[in-house]
Design an enzyme around this catalytic site. Sequence first.
Site, short mmCIF file in Angstrom:
data_model
loop_
_atom_site.label_atom_id
_atom_site.label_comp_id
_atom_site.label_asym_id
_atom_site.label_seq_id
_atom_site.Cartn_x
_atom_site.Cartn_y
_atom_site.Cartn_z
N CYS A 67 0.82 -1.20 0.00
CA CYS A 67 0.00 0.00 0.00
C CYS A 67 0.86 1.26 0.00
O CYS A 67 1.67 1.47 0.91
CB CYS A 67 -0.91 0.03 1.23
SG CYS A 67 -1.95 1.52 1.28
N GLU A 244 -4.66 3.93 -10.91
CA GLU A 244 -5.39 2.65 -10.80
C GLU A 244 -6.49 2.59 -11.86
O GLU A 244 -6.74 1.54 -12.46
CB GLU A 244 -6.03 2.51 -9.42
CG GLU A 244 -5.05 2.47 -8.26
CD GLU A 244 -5.77 2.30 -6.96
OE1 GLU A 244 -6.19 1.17 -6.66
OE2 GLU A 244 -5.93 3.30 -6.23
#
Length: 363
Positions: A67, A244
């Site tokens: 992350c 993303e």
Amino acid sequence: EPHANPLASEADSFIRDCYRELGESIERTEQRIRQIHEEVARTGTYTHTLEELAHGARMAWRNSNRCIGRLFWNRLHVFDCRGSTTEQSVYEALLRHIEYATNGGEIRSTITVFPPSTVHGNPIRIWNHQLIRYAGYVAPDGGIVGDPASVAFTKACESLGWRGDGTAFDLLPLVIQCGDNAPKVFELPKDIVVEVPIRHPEIDLFPGDVIKWYAVPIIADMRLEIGGISYAAAPFNGWYMGTEIGARNLADKSRYDLLPRIAAAMGLDMSSSLSLWQDRALVELNAAVLHSFRQHGVSIVDHHTAAQQLGTFRKNEEKEGRDVTGRWSWLIPPMSPATTDIFHSSFEDRVLNPNYWSQPAPY
Ligand code: HEM
Ligand SMILES: N=C(Nc1cccc(CNC[C@@H]2CCCN2)c1)c1cccs1
């Protein structure tokens, strides 16, 4: 002291770390450890206090090596739904999660924790990869309408009786399974789902077509493990990093594969890679994603800012005397990676607990 029961030793190390970070006294820590050992000896498991659950979920985020968004690990809102044991009550908690997290576009990082998978069985599973995602359909000619990544789950929904409209952006239903019951399918009310139409500030990238994406990514298929206790249903959200959507979900050949269409709309020379037409299309698509989310007042972060934030996270952790672990191959953004400091850094990919884990799909 040595432990016959591995659960007791997992609990031990979690409570010591957690209570130290929360500033609890050693007496309180030892007392809580004794209490847990008794509960484990009596029942084979133990129950976290709300504070242990909340801080454990935050520690698990901080330990998530893949992350990039961990700077804000300590600002995670935790809904304790360990009392929700029916499909209907889980469904209502999921709708509340979506509304709270969306917050009109000012996205709040949130996790909802459902009852753990204990020795007494009856684990709860959410079959969705994310609470909000688009369906994928295989057309008779083999072509795919919608998100190819959703084809398997869409088929599972259809075998449970669900039918979509067949468009490229059908919202999938929520599929909730309690213990060994048959999974139950619940429609996602469209009015609580915020979506953003993707438009470039200067160029018409998709003439005559509307391309959009949903505002809030809510991962529903990972397992949260805290002190040896597994929460197989603990959906969590943050906000998107633009790449993303723009460099993967809409760009991958195995996803929405939009780069050739965009390059054609931009009039680029697609006869040879030498023109870097794919790269030019990619940059304008990502600029359009960031522009559109911002214009609609929906939280999003660009990959340069996110990389800087990871650098700040790393400094903060070193100041706190904690190791910073990470998986370089996931942390570098999928677009212009070498323009970020992450690319020129190295990370130890060591697993710390608590953490979030992938788990096999239940379908
Ligand atoms: C607040 C904004 C956040 C941003 C911008 C962010 C960004 C990202 C990105 C870009 C990835 C890689 C995803 C991929 O390549 O598919 C990722 C992975 C991950 N994030 Fe974050 N994140 C955020 C918040 C969170 C929160 C709140 C949690 C949990 C409480 C979390 C836990 C994780 C985990 C477990 C992974 C690895 C997923 C996997 O292994 O498939 N993140 N994050
Ligand atoms: N911004 C986000 N992105 C994210 C985070 C974790 C996992 C994912 C989905 N990753 C799975 C896909 C499919 C394989 C590789 N990437 C997205 C967040 C989702 C939930 C909290 S933050």
